[in-house]
Scaffold this motif. Structure first.
Motif, PDB file in Angstrom:
ATOM      1  N   PRO A   1       0.780  -1.234   0.000  1.00 21.00           N
ATOM      2  CA  PRO A   1       0.000   0.000   0.000  1.00 21.00           C
ATOM      3  C   PRO A   1       0.814   1.289   0.000  1.00 21.00           C
ATOM      4  O   PRO A   1       0.245   2.367   0.116  1.00 21.00           O
ATOM      5  N   ALA A   2       2.144   1.205  -0.117  1.00 23.20           N
ATOM      6  CA  ALA A   2       2.967   2.413  -0.040  1.00 23.20           C
ATOM      7  C   ALA A   2       2.587   3.430  -1.112  1.00 23.20           C
ATOM      8  O   ALA A   2       2.737   4.638  -0.909  1.00 23.20           O
ATOM      9  N   SER A   3       2.073   2.940  -2.250  1.00 23.32           N
ATOM     10  CA  SER A   3       1.720   3.853  -3.347  1.00 23.32           C
ATOM     11  C   SER A   3       0.649   4.857  -2.933  1.00 23.32           C
ATOM     12  O   SER A   3       0.570   5.953  -3.509  1.00 23.32           O
ATOM     13  N   LEU A   4      -0.158   4.510  -1.927  1.00 22.24           N
ATOM     14  CA  LEU A   4      -1.178   5.445  -1.455  1.00 22.24           C
ATOM     15  C   LEU A   4      -0.547   6.725  -0.904  1.00 22.24           C
ATOM     16  O   LEU A   4      -1.170   7.789  -0.922  1.00 22.24           O
ATOM     17  N   PHE A   5       0.690   6.615  -0.425  1.00 23.95           N
ATOM     18  CA  PHE A   5       1.340   7.760   0.218  1.00 23.95           C
ATOM     19  C   PHE A   5       2.593   8.221  -0.530  1.00 23.95           C
ATOM     20  O   PHE A   5       3.467   8.850   0.055  1.00 23.95           O
ATOM     21  N   SER A   6       2.656   7.922  -1.806  1.00 22.02           N
ATOM     22  CA  SER A   6       3.815   8.335  -2.607  1.00 22.02           C
ATOM     23  C   SER A   6       3.909   9.849  -2.741  1.00 22.02           C
ATOM     24  O   SER A   6       4.970  10.384  -3.087  1.00 22.02           O
ATOM     25  N   ASN A   7       2.822  10.550  -2.450  1.00 22.02           N
ATOM     26  CA  ASN A   7       2.814  12.012  -2.549  1.00 22.02           C
ATOM     27  C   ASN A   7       3.324  12.685  -1.273  1.00 22.02           C
ATOM     28  O   ASN A   7       3.420  13.914  -1.211  1.00 22.02           O
ATOM     29  N   VAL A   8       3.645  11.894  -0.253  1.00 20.98           N
ATOM     30  CA  VAL A   8       4.149  12.466   1.001  1.00 20.98           C
ATOM     31  C   VAL A   8       5.623  12.819   0.848  1.00 20.98           C
ATOM     32  O   VAL A   8       6.449  11.965   0.503  1.00 20.98           O
TER      33      VAL A   8
END
Length: 533
Positions: free
Chosen positions: A140-147
């Protein structure tokens, strides 16, 4: 997905094939000491695709998320009604700038993990940084790639700095991907393998009994949040098939069943109105797609994919394989969400073999087009087998295709899909959060969960960023519609159907109508035992 991405076609996870058949166990009605027994066809296992089932940095399958949703805490959580996330571990949250690039949360006082360690802003910072550092493939890391950066500040405050504006960020913080883990227990740079979990949610994972195929949960006495458990004991019991699960519900061996509610069983329950089993139907956002390898010599040709889309008969598929439990889907975004439009129907209309023939002839594609369809074997027979047999029949019946169906091992299906080993494969998606963005960005953004070679510059560089700038989601509808139209024209994926949600339970179980949230995850804390009629 591993979850929501490459979940097997039965929308289930995996349980090791070596486990024994479900035997004995506590009755949902007698001898349970108040325990509520929830039966499901979803399963959990350590496999190549899921090496750490209960580690938020890796787990992205529906089965694991069901347990994590109830045993870990997130800053925010899905609401009972509506779509706007509400607070859980956080006391308050919100954007602190007008561009939606900086998001801040202040934690509740007195938070602790189930091992007694205190939970603070440093743990939140650690959890998200760990997720991004490990960056488990298919996780699920892709959910927070914008961080861009996470900062723990004084006063138990945590600030998220985003690379680009994202009005959907609060929704992502409400997913199990943002579960808060204990920085003193979990390794910072590797996964915590096995079936143990240390969280701060409404329940504590007491036992994962592989032999008897069940998970035992108990109420967390130290939980501080908005989801207080109504029942102190929950048993999740796994079944091989819908038929065996339905039998267990009828006999009273389980109190509630989630998943595996067949069309025939729905019809039976609706006819037996004096029965003490109640059925709750809810709109669902579970969807089924076919995914194409756009670098493949054959299906890499857009004309082949377009002709494929012109031949497939969704209405026949649903009425034959999924009557009452699904509806035809003509877009990557399901109906019921703001921004949905029937792009595939607008582009291709009803199935039309003559139109498909013209499409192939215009592109100088020789017929019949030989290709293979792949799906994972989950149990014997079942809806997946029927679905793909009918797809094969529709394609070959047109005379334009020479399609074959390949059954794949479920334990490596996700990994093989990500490696590009299949020409066309079945793909089930359950939303992480109820927004059209979650049916577009995960598949068509850079580093997407499909690992797809397909790329639309307009979707990736213009439409996704523009929709995320809109705090009022209805204002993003036009750009969402444009993205769906591009997908319908290029056909990197082909939407097939949208499922409904059903929960069946004995009438002494209360809270059943709240047992599933908008992402089809169990909210076990809502369940309690009342009085049977």
């Amino acid at each position: 997905m591993n979850r929501r991405t490459l979940t097997p076609l039965a929308l289930a996870g995996l349980l090791a094939s070596t486990l024994a058949a479900c035997s004995g166990g506590m009755s949902g009605k007698e001898g349970s000491g108040g325990t509520i027994v929830v039966g499901t066809t979803a399963r959990v296992a350590v496999t190549e695709d899921t090496p750490a089932p209960f580690d938020p940095a890796a787990s992205y399958d529906d089965s694991s998320w069901n347990i994590m949703r109830n045993t870990f805490q997130t800053l925010l959580r899905p609401p009972r009604t509506g779509t706007e996330p509400v607070t859980d571990a956080a006391e308050k949250c919100g954007f602190t700038d007008k561009r939606n690039e900086q998001y801040s949360c202040t934690l509740r006082d007195g938070l602790t993990f189930s091992n007694g360690n205190k939970l603070n802003a440093e743990d939140v910072e650690f959890s998200l940084e760990r997720l991004l550092l490990i960056d488990f493939k298919g996780g699920p890391a892709s959910l927070f790639s914008n961080v861009d950066e996470v900062e723990a500040e004084a006063g138990n405050k945590v600030v998220f700095h985003l690379k680009k504006p994202d009005a959907t960020f609060p929704y992502k913080l409400a997913t199990p991907a943002a579960s808060i883990v204990d920085s003193q227990t979990y390794p910072a740079d590797r996964l915590a393998k096995g079936f143990k979990g240390t969280g701060s949610g409404p329940y504590v994972l007491d036992d994962f009994d592989a032999k008897r195929r069940k998970v035992l949960l108990s109420g967390n006495p130290d939980y501080q949040g908005a989801s207080q458990a109504k029942s102190q004991k929950i048993e999740l019991r796994f079944f091989n098939s819908s038929k065996s699960l339905q039998k267990a519900l009828d006999s009273g061996d389980v109190d509630l069943m989630n998943g595996g509610v067949s069309s025939r069983y729905i019809e039976q329950l609706e006819k037996d109105r004096d029965d003490q089993i109640k059925l709750v139907e809810q709109p669902g956002q579970a969807v089924r797609y076919l995914v194409f390898d756009t670098e493949d010599e054959t299906v890499g040709q857009r004309a082949v994919r377009q002709a494929f889309a012109q031949v497939i008969d969704r209405k026949q598929l649903v009425s034959t394989v999924y009557p009452r439990t699904a509806e035809p889907l003509f877009s990557v975004v399901p109906g019921g969400l703001v921004g949905h439009t029937n792009s595939f129907f607008n582009e291709y209309g009803e199935p039309d073999e003559k139109a498909a023939k013209r499409t192939l002839r215009k592109a100088d594609v020789k017929t019949p087009v030989r290709l293979s369809l792949h799906y994972p074997q989950v149990g014997k027979g079942g809806s997946g087998a029927k679905e793909f047999a009918l797809l094969e029949k529709q394609l070959n019946g047109s005379g334009l295709f020479d399609a074959s169906v390949e059954i794949e091992p479920p334990t490596s299906y996700s990994t093989a899909s990500l490696r590009g080993e299949y020409q066309v494969y079945g793909f089930a998606w359950l939303p992480d959060f109820p927004d059209a963005d979650n049916f577009i960005a995960p598949f068509f953004a850079k580093d997407n969960v499909l690992n797809s070679p397909y790329s639309s510059k307009e979707i990736r560089e213009e439409l996704i960023p523009e929709t995320r700038r809109e705090p009022e989601r209805a204002d993003a509808s036009e750009n969402f519609a444009r993205a769906q139209d591009i997908v319908a024209d290029d056909v990197p994926v082909l939407p097939l159907w949208q499922g409904k949600q059903y929960v069946a339970a004995h009438d002494d179980i209360t809270g059943v109508e709240w047992a599933l949230n908008s992402s089809s995850l169990l909210q076990l804390w809502e369940l309690d035992r009342g009085v049977s009629s």
